[in-house]
Design an enzyme around this catalytic site. Structure first.
Site, PDB file in Angstrom:
ATOM      1  N   HIS A 213      -1.211   0.205   9.168  1.00  0.00           N
ATOM      2  CA  HIS A 213       0.102   0.787   8.871  1.00  0.00           C
ATOM      3  C   HIS A 213      -0.066   2.109   8.112  1.00  0.00           C
ATOM      4  O   HIS A 213       0.527   3.130   8.475  1.00  0.00           O
ATOM      5  CB  HIS A 213       0.909  -0.224   8.047  1.00  0.00           C
ATOM      6  CG  HIS A 213       2.244   0.252   7.589  1.00  0.00           C
ATOM      7  ND1 HIS A 213       3.429  -0.241   8.096  1.00  0.00           N
ATOM      8  CD2 HIS A 213       2.612   1.158   6.651  1.00  0.00           C
ATOM      9  CE1 HIS A 213       4.446   0.344   7.499  1.00  0.00           C
ATOM     10  NE2 HIS A 213       3.972   1.206   6.607  1.00  0.00           N
ATOM     11  N   GLU A 214      -0.863   2.076   7.050  1.00  0.00           N
ATOM     12  CA  GLU A 214      -1.011   3.283   6.233  1.00  0.00           C
ATOM     13  C   GLU A 214      -1.732   4.386   6.999  1.00  0.00           C
ATOM     14  O   GLU A 214      -1.416   5.568   6.845  1.00  0.00           O
ATOM     15  CB  GLU A 214      -1.763   2.959   4.939  1.00  0.00           C
ATOM     16  CG  GLU A 214      -1.122   1.859   4.100  1.00  0.00           C
ATOM     17  CD  GLU A 214       0.359   2.065   3.834  1.00  0.00           C
ATOM     18  OE1 GLU A 214       0.793   3.221   3.669  1.00  0.00           O
ATOM     19  OE2 GLU A 214       1.094   1.064   3.789  1.00  0.00           O
TER      20      GLU A 214
ATOM     21  N   GLU B  97       0.870   5.468   1.479  1.00  0.00           N
ATOM     22  CA  GLU B  97       0.227   6.370   2.427  1.00  0.00           C
ATOM     23  C   GLU B  97      -0.068   7.745   1.858  1.00  0.00           C
ATOM     24  O   GLU B  97       0.057   8.759   2.565  1.00  0.00           O
ATOM     25  CB  GLU B  97       1.101   6.519   3.676  1.00  0.00           C
ATOM     26  CG  GLU B  97       2.435   7.244   3.478  1.00  0.00           C
ATOM     27  CD  GLU B  97       3.607   6.339   3.165  1.00  0.00           C
ATOM     28  OE1 GLU B  97       4.762   6.760   3.357  1.00  0.00           O
ATOM     29  OE2 GLU B  97       3.379   5.195   2.718  1.00  0.00           O
TER      30      GLU B  97
ATOM     31  N   GLU C 218       8.858   4.241   8.295  1.00  0.00           N
ATOM     32  CA  GLU C 218       8.271   2.919   8.088  1.00  0.00           C
ATOM     33  C   GLU C 218       8.253   2.081   9.367  1.00  0.00           C
ATOM     34  O   GLU C 218       7.295   1.347   9.628  1.00  0.00           O
ATOM     35  CB  GLU C 218       9.022   2.186   6.971  1.00  0.00           C
ATOM     36  CG  GLU C 218       8.959   2.863   5.624  1.00  0.00           C
ATOM     37  CD  GLU C 218       7.536   3.056   5.114  1.00  0.00           C
ATOM     38  OE1 GLU C 218       6.609   2.386   5.616  1.00  0.00           O
ATOM     39  OE2 GLU C 218       7.328   3.896   4.220  1.00  0.00           O
TER      40      GLU C 218
ATOM     41  N   ALA D  87       0.858  -1.184   0.000  1.00  0.00           N
ATOM     42  CA  ALA D  87       0.000   0.000   0.000  1.00  0.00           C
ATOM     43  C   ALA D  87       0.890   1.229   0.000  1.00  0.00           C
ATOM     44  O   ALA D  87       2.116   1.130   0.141  1.00  0.00           O
ATOM     45  CB  ALA D  87      -0.948   0.004   1.199  1.00  0.00           C
TER      46      ALA D  87
END
Length: 848
Positions: A300-301, A269, A323, A267
């Site tokens: 996470h995103e 962001e 990250e 993905a």
């Protein structure tokens, strides 16, 4: 001008000249052509009067460049990658009119045609340096600005960007979409997605009372498979957790999640406009591991909206922090605020396996890497940046305290909102809230490379009582740092047939030898487990008695996390030549059937595949592979009906089936004459069974064509490409070589599938003719192709033949490789290391 690269020094010098970028206006026409699109960029920026610099713009052609009312000759100032900007004023207005190219590589503005209905879908991917493929831009994270996008697109399309739509002017054939200006953000998180995407909608209220729309988009031909309720639930839980933990409301005006085709990563962001790998829409039964991976990706995103988008790194040397933070927070939020309460077990199984492998390659580097240029950035999206960094952050949070950590983040976000920051800025806030001195911690953990090994040393008396229990810490010769570790040691004994922790000690490891407190005078348990709660980042060993227990009783652990730690210890011991490869195979086959954590099963089955192909002694490989396949079929038959375990074990059995009897079983499964209760042979499983039979010579091209005819989807095209490449003939391998290496015009995901099929063989004779051709070709490919495509080829086609000839060929290539090609050198070094390690592990595969 130096081509596509940009050095840190150039970026710093440009930031001294361009003192502030006020705003961009970007006008795009997506109706003009199937190969290119007109792009007009207007930039307002401040600069040092009389100075000169450049703006980035990868273009097909530049029609005009107007700087402060003066027309500049495109032939003189543009080379197709950069545009020179001479004699700047204090306040400057620049307009660039150009044509930019669509890509099929997943970089810039990617164009995809759906084979189901012929519809066109576009999406952007700009990290690291690819917004310049769509508009003229100062392509570096510290030159933030406001961006206003206006897009002309066919009337049937949706167009989505970072901000809500300000106005849509409808026409007979095309509409004009105008978007609200963004806040001040970096160019790499701007986004554009366009096409006849379908959507589902929801909304939430933020802690500061705003209503935020939550839209999820997917292709028309896939929207029926989208389990949007699960994704909405996760998204809302993530919002709730992050706003509460950070004490800062969500910073943007909307939150879209778009599942896009042929995506290279998991993905991206983009601010308020997250693009996600389309494989996360499940058209067939999938593993629980994949479902949990999607959950972690969604979280996470979302974490990046604060850390990365609201506050952005100044330069790419802090990419790891960006990250690692999102990776740590996604697992923390999953474990504490979603149904995925065992997220730290899957982190141990998957992320740490990746980190330990990456950290033992010759290309390992400190977590804070020296990023000299864009080439360095691209190859540093690795297991150090993500998994080791997240592991070390977890250790830091355990040390300073979660509450203090979150207070520091609140101060960090408040102080640096809409700006750029560095690691040092975060450390200032952490020291203030925790009261701890962190410079020495940073030096030990962030500025040195390599992974430590922690081994228990146990002394017992004649009554079995422990007289001394110590941890021996070692480090590799190349990276001799001994680090502080906060960890737990667990004592495990059998209670009602289960391995249960009967005693635990949390303590600090420091230096070469550390005595574990509160253990002397205790009865030695059946198993002693260092790093029991997996807080520390280090390889752990089992003492001999504990390993003997694990061999037959790993399946009997009551909890999933200690099982994952023991699985990791066994795997690391195997890779290090401490445990014979066939002993690891036995341990795995004796215990994997009782494993309940899906990601642990997935990881260990991947480790089994590596062991059978690379680590077992050559003279024992065929026998061991057949034995493993038989055991996997046995486990498959006894797995719960319709379970995740059943699906994973059947897939593994098919991939390792080697005897006529085993292949007959695979064939009958595909045909439906052999059935397992609860197991549906859906499209994706059918492709896996067919590809296994193709690789074994049981099925051929006509069978693949027939399957492809009945699955005219992009997924079907990928599966067919992999199956065709797996045909075990020299002609089939030669066809892959021609498509990938010589013509190299396949779309990114089709190329990736073909490379996977090329390697689907246990017959070295099929690959050996390509060894010399590989080393003769890769430098030219690396030089001429985009980073994503060249890396797929260089890494994916490195010859996986475990012998000295491949080592010698790699060494000769590296010796002759010139300077300034560090990313290519790194990829070849990593491939060479995998062969060198395999030779060492094979030599240790001695069964007494």
């Amino acid at each position: 001008m130096p081509g596509l690269n940009l050095t840190r020094q150039e970026a710093a010098e440009r930031a001294e000249v361009v003192t502030k970028v006020r705003a961009y206006r970007v006008d795009l026409d997506l109706t003009a052509s199937e190969t290119y699109f007109p792009s007009t960029t207007t930039v307002e920026f401040e600069a040092v009067p009389g100075s000169s610099t450049f703006i980035d713009a990868i273009t097909e052609r530049v029609h005009s460049v107007t700087l402060n009312g003066q027309e500049l000759d495109p032939a003189e100032v543009s080379d197709g990658v950069r545009i020179a900007l001479p004699d700047l004023a204090e306040i400057n207005h620049l307009t660039v009119v150009a044509d930019a190219a669509y890509t099929n590589t997943g970089e810039g503005l990617h164009r995809f045609v759906d084979p189901v209905d012929g519809e066109v879908y576009l999406y952007s991917q700009f990290e690291v340096p690819d917004s310049r493929r769509v508009f003229a831009v100062f392509e570096q994270p510290d030159l933030k600005a406001e961006f206003t996008f206006t897009v002309k697109a066919p009337t049937a399309w949706n167009v989505i960007s970072n901000q809500p739509v300000a106005q849509r002017e409808e026409g007979s054939e095309a509409d004009i979409w105008s978007f609200q200006p963004t806040p001040r953000i970096s160019s790499y998180i701007t986004a554009l997605v366009a096409g006849p995407y379908s959507k589902v909608s929801d909304a939430l209220t933020t802690t500061d009372g705003r209503t935020i729309s939550l839209d999820i988009y997917a292709r028309r031909s896939l929207i029926e498979y989208l389990d949007h309720e699960e994704i909405f639930t996760l998204t809302k839980q993530g919002f709730e957790f992050y706003e509460r933990q950070f004490g800062v409301p969500y910073p943007f005006d909307k939150y879209d999640q778009l599942f896009v085709p042929e995506f290279n990563a998991g993905a991206m962001e983009n601010a308020g406009c997250v693009t996600i790998l389309e494989d996360y829409i499940f058209r067939s039964k999938t593993t629980d591991a994949m479902i949990e991976r999607r959950a972690i990706t969604v979280l996470h995103e979302l974490a990046h909206m604060w850390f990365g988008d609201l506050v952005t790194m100044k330069w790419w040397n802090d990419l790891w922090l960006n990250e690692s933070f999102a990776e740590f927070m996604s697992h923390l939020s999953a474990a504490e605020n979603t149904r995925f309460t065992h997220a730290w077990t899957t982190f141990s199984a998957m992320e740490k396996t990746w980190a330990y492998r990456q950290d033992q390659l010759p290309s390992t580097h400190p977590i804070v890497a020296d990023i000299k240029d864009l080439h360095d950035v691209q190859v540093n999206f690795d297991g150090i940046t993500y998994a080791k960094g997240a592991s070390v952050l977890r250790q830091l949070v355990a040390w300073v305290g979660q509450e203090e950590f979150m207070k520091a983040l609140n101060a960090y976000f408040s102080k640096h909102s809409w700006g750029n920051a560095t690691l040092a800025d975060l450390m200032v806030e952490l020291e203030a809230t925790s009261g701890r001195e962190l410079q020495s911690w940073s030096r030990a953990w962030l500025e040195t490379a390599g992974v430590n090994t922690l081994t228990p040393s146990v002394e017992v008396n004649e009554d079995g009582m422990i007289t001394l229990l110590e941890v021996i810490q070692t480090a590799p010769n190349e990276y001799p740092t001994l680090r502080p570790h906060r960890m737990t040691a667990g004592f495990y004994d059998f209670i009602d047939g289960k391995l249960v922790r009967v005693h635990g000690v949390e303590f600090d490891v420091d230096g070469e030898r550390t005595e574990i407190p509160d253990t002397a005078g205790r009865q030695r348990p059946a198993l002693i487990l260092l790093n029991d709660e997996d807080l520390a980042y280090a390889k752990v060993r089992l003492d001999d008695a504990s390993f003997d227990t694990a061999k037959t009783h790993l399946r009997d652990f009551e909890e999933s996390l200690p099982r994952a730690v023991v699985w990791g210890a066994a795997w690391n011991g195997t890779r290090d030549g401490q445990i014979p490869a066939r002993h690891f195979v036995d341990l795995l086959l004796d215990n994997i059937g009782a494993e309940t954590d899906s990601t642990t099963i997935l990881t260990q089955l991947r480790n089994l595949a590596t062991t059978l192909r690379m680590y077992v002694r050559p003279d024992a490989q065929e026998e061991t592979r057949e034995k493993a396949a038989s055991k996997l079929w046995e486990i498959s038959q006894s797995a719960p009906e319709g379970s995740d375990q059943q699906l994973q074990f059947v897939q593994a059995f098919a991939s390792h089936a080697t005897s006529d009897e085993q292949l007959d079983t695979v064939e009958s499964l595909l045909a439906g004459s052999t059935r397992l209760p609860g197991l549906a042979i859906d499209k994706d499983l059918a492709w896996k069974l067919l590809t296994a039979l193709v690789a074994a010579g049981r099925k051929g091209l006509s069978d693949i064509d027939s399957a492809a005819e009945s699955d005219k989807t992009s997924t079907g095209a990928q599966r067919a490409a992999q199956a065709r490449a797996a045909i075990p003939t020299h002609e089939a391998k030669e066809k892959v070589w021609e498509l990938v290496v010589e013509s190299h015009d396949l779309p990114n995901v089709i190329q990736r599938s073909a490379i996977a099929g090329f390697n689907t063989t246990t017959r070295d004779s099929l690959i050996r003719p390509f060894v010399s051709r590989y080393f003769a070709s890769i430098e030219k490919l690396w030089r001429e192709l985009s980073h994503e495509i060249s890396q797929q080829i260089v890494t994916g086609l490195f010859p996986q033949i475990v012998d000295r000839d491949v080592l010698d060929a790699a060494e000769e290539f590296l010796v002759q490789l010139g300077e300034g090609k560090d990313s290519l050198r790194r990829q070849v070094m990593e491939g060479r290391d995998s062969i060198e390690r395999a030779l060492r592990v094979q030599s240790a595969d001695v069964i007494s």
